[in-house]
Write a protein that holds these residues in place. Sequence first.
Motif, PDB file in Angstrom:
ATOM      1  N   ASP A 232      44.446  67.285  85.936  1.00 55.52           N
ATOM      2  CA  ASP A 232      44.462  68.599  85.228  1.00 55.52           C
ATOM      3  C   ASP A 232      42.783  69.360  86.157  1.00 55.52           C
ATOM      4  O   ASP A 232      41.984  68.217  85.866  1.00 55.52           O
ATOM      5  N   ALA A 233      42.915  71.023  86.454  1.00 55.42           N
ATOM      6  CA  ALA A 233      41.884  71.051  87.232  1.00 55.42           C
ATOM      7  C   ALA A 233      40.621  71.237  86.392  1.00 55.42           C
ATOM      8  O   ALA A 233      39.568  71.604  86.826  1.00 55.42           O
ATOM      9  N   ALA A 234      40.813  71.254  84.766  1.00 51.95           N
ATOM     10  CA  ALA A 234      40.103  71.074  83.833  1.00 51.95           C
ATOM     11  C   ALA A 234      39.070  69.513  83.739  1.00 51.95           C
ATOM     12  O   ALA A 234      38.203  69.865  83.337  1.00 51.95           O
ATOM     13  N   SER A 235      39.762  68.930  84.151  1.00 51.86           N
ATOM     14  CA  SER A 235      39.143  67.885  83.716  1.00 51.86           C
ATOM     15  C   SER A 235      39.084  67.313  82.220  1.00 51.86           C
ATOM     16  O   SER A 235      38.264  66.570  82.495  1.00 51.86           O
ATOM     17  N   THR A 236      40.330  67.587  81.540  1.00 52.33           N
ATOM     18  CA  THR A 236      40.157  67.554  80.120  1.00 52.33           C
ATOM     19  C   THR A 236      41.588  66.385  79.427  1.00 52.33           C
ATOM     20  O   THR A 236      41.338  65.824  79.112  1.00 52.33           O
ATOM     21  N   LEU A 237      42.680  66.449  81.115  1.00 49.45           N
ATOM     22  CA  LEU A 237      43.835  65.724  80.683  1.00 49.45           C
ATOM     23  C   LEU A 237      43.481  64.228  81.147  1.00 49.45           C
ATOM     24  O   LEU A 237      43.945  64.178  82.976  1.00 49.45           O
ATOM     25  N   HIS A 238      43.727  63.106  80.755  1.00 48.95           N
ATOM     26  CA  HIS A 238      43.494  61.617  81.398  1.00 48.95           C
ATOM     27  C   HIS A 238      44.669  61.379  81.675  1.00 48.95           C
ATOM     28  O   HIS A 238      46.017  61.522  80.905  1.00 48.95           O
ATOM     29  N   TYR A 239      44.925  60.440  82.378  1.00 54.29           N
ATOM     30  CA  TYR A 239      45.925  59.376  83.369  1.00 54.29           C
ATOM     31  C   TYR A 239      45.519  58.361  83.732  1.00 54.29           C
ATOM     32  O   TYR A 239      44.718  58.253  85.013  1.00 54.29           O
ATOM     33  N   ASN A 240      45.442  57.185  82.558  1.00 51.84           N
ATOM     34  CA  ASN A 240      45.298  56.205  82.738  1.00 51.84           C
ATOM     35  C   ASN A 240      46.156  54.969  82.626  1.00 51.84           C
ATOM     36  O   ASN A 240      47.366  55.228  82.542  1.00 51.84           O
ATOM     37  N   ALA A 241      46.206  54.095  83.429  1.00 55.72           N
ATOM     38  CA  ALA A 241      46.902  53.010  83.478  1.00 55.72           C
ATOM     39  C   ALA A 241      46.099  52.002  84.613  1.00 55.72           C
ATOM     40  O   ALA A 241      45.091  51.174  84.246  1.00 55.72           O
ATOM     41  N   ALA A 242      47.179  50.482  83.648  1.00 55.92           N
ATOM     42  CA  ALA A 242      46.892  49.551  83.946  1.00 55.92           C
ATOM     43  C   ALA A 242      48.173  48.299  84.377  1.00 55.92           C
ATOM     44  O   ALA A 242      49.131  48.720  84.280  1.00 55.92           O
TER      45      ALA A 242
END
Lengths: 353, 138
Positions: A232-242
């Motif tokens: 997101d634009a505010a860099s608050t919502l993470h999207y992580n993957a393994a």
Amino acid sequence: MRRKARPGWLALAAAVVFAAPAEAQQQQPWNNTVLVGAAGVMYGASANLPGRGMTMVHFMPTFLASFGPDLLFEGELHFTPGADGVETEVEYAQIDYQRFDHLQLVAGQFLLPFGVFGERLHMGWIDKMPDLPLLYADEAVAEDELMSLPSDLGVMARYARSLTPTTDLNMSLYATQGPHMDTPPAPGEPADVSFGNTFADQNSNKLLGARVGVVVAPKIEVYGSGFLSTYDAASTLHYNAANLAAIWRPLGTQVLGEWTNVWQQFAVGARTSTLKRSGYFVQAARRFGNFEPVVRWEQLGEGQAAGTVFRDALHRVGLGLDYWVTASMPIKAAYEWVSGGDDQFIVQWVFGF
Amino acid sequence: MRTFLMIFALAALTIAAPRHAVAQTPDPMLVAKGAQIYGNQCMRCHNLRSPSEFNDIDWRTIMAQMRARANLTREQTNAVLAFVQATNAPPATAAAVGAAVHAQAAAAEAASGKRALSATQVRQLRAYLTRLTIAPRR
């Protein structure tokens, strides 16, 4: 008075000039351009398609340009004619600096070293099934897609070393712009997130990723990879993957498998919740002369957050048969049983050049 | 004296006449290693394509990309490149390389009593030598 033997001296001088050693080896130019890639036509039949069938063509040229022994530019484009014109995608466009014995430096848009299928096996003349695994299929195939083929803009360092004559270790570290939201989601629901095809950085945060692989050629290779990012634009919502991936070759059979898990934060009012979703596929293929039967078993799990299902599960089993006209030209046919009843039959002819 | 110098000059010109470019004979063991890697590493992703599909210059560019895709070291890349280029070399050169590999392997085996080449290497060499006789050259 005797004259000097001028013609003789001239001849001798000419002989000295022409006696300069000839090139022991013809010099090969170091600047070179090669066009490789693939093109193909595919016909799919399914009860859910308009007219119960559709034909698609793909043209995927790959441009390779070497500048000296250490510098390579490589770029792959995808052209797909459709009802609205020709859809064009830049799969990757990168510069590889290969000055070092074990280290390569990459800059540009590149296929993320996440798993192995996306980076190495997605080309039509290499992939043994006519379509991509559900793990990497786009929303045209899996309405609730897990992750399209991740390709992003950034920098990467790749390291490779032989541990023994038959065992290699490889590692990749990369930093890229990261994924982006396709469209703002409905309140309290997770957005659809995708990679690539945009040069606008969504936020100041960067995706950081890595992959480690051990290869015991040709029998088995195992990889672990993952990345951390915000979308997101505010860099608050993470999207992580393994991801865990393995390729095993027992008795002339190729068995390929990948498992991916994604954690996606999304806003629920003033709080955040985390959507967790996993998927996997296992594929086996074996050559019998020019024929190669293939079977693929795959599943996308439900995407859940706090007990609520936001992404539906999808299960698919494909049975295919490839006929290799040449080493790089297969004719592939497959029937896929899909949960929910969207069974389909696909025939594809691909030419790798 | 003049006649002597003329004869000398003509002889020098003949000896120093530009030769045809002679292809550099590759290191036989590098070619053998390249054949092994070609068989073991390249087939990890795709069917083995004939070296005669591309010329030597194009193979150099293609191998640069393959180094990135297959996570090869520079040494491995150079070995595969030596193999495919040797296969594309004039038959006499390629045959000489193949014979040199066999000779070195036999000498090493005689000295140590141990098999110098693995079964995979022997198989790759046999395929390589077979390709010399039947594959078309560019």
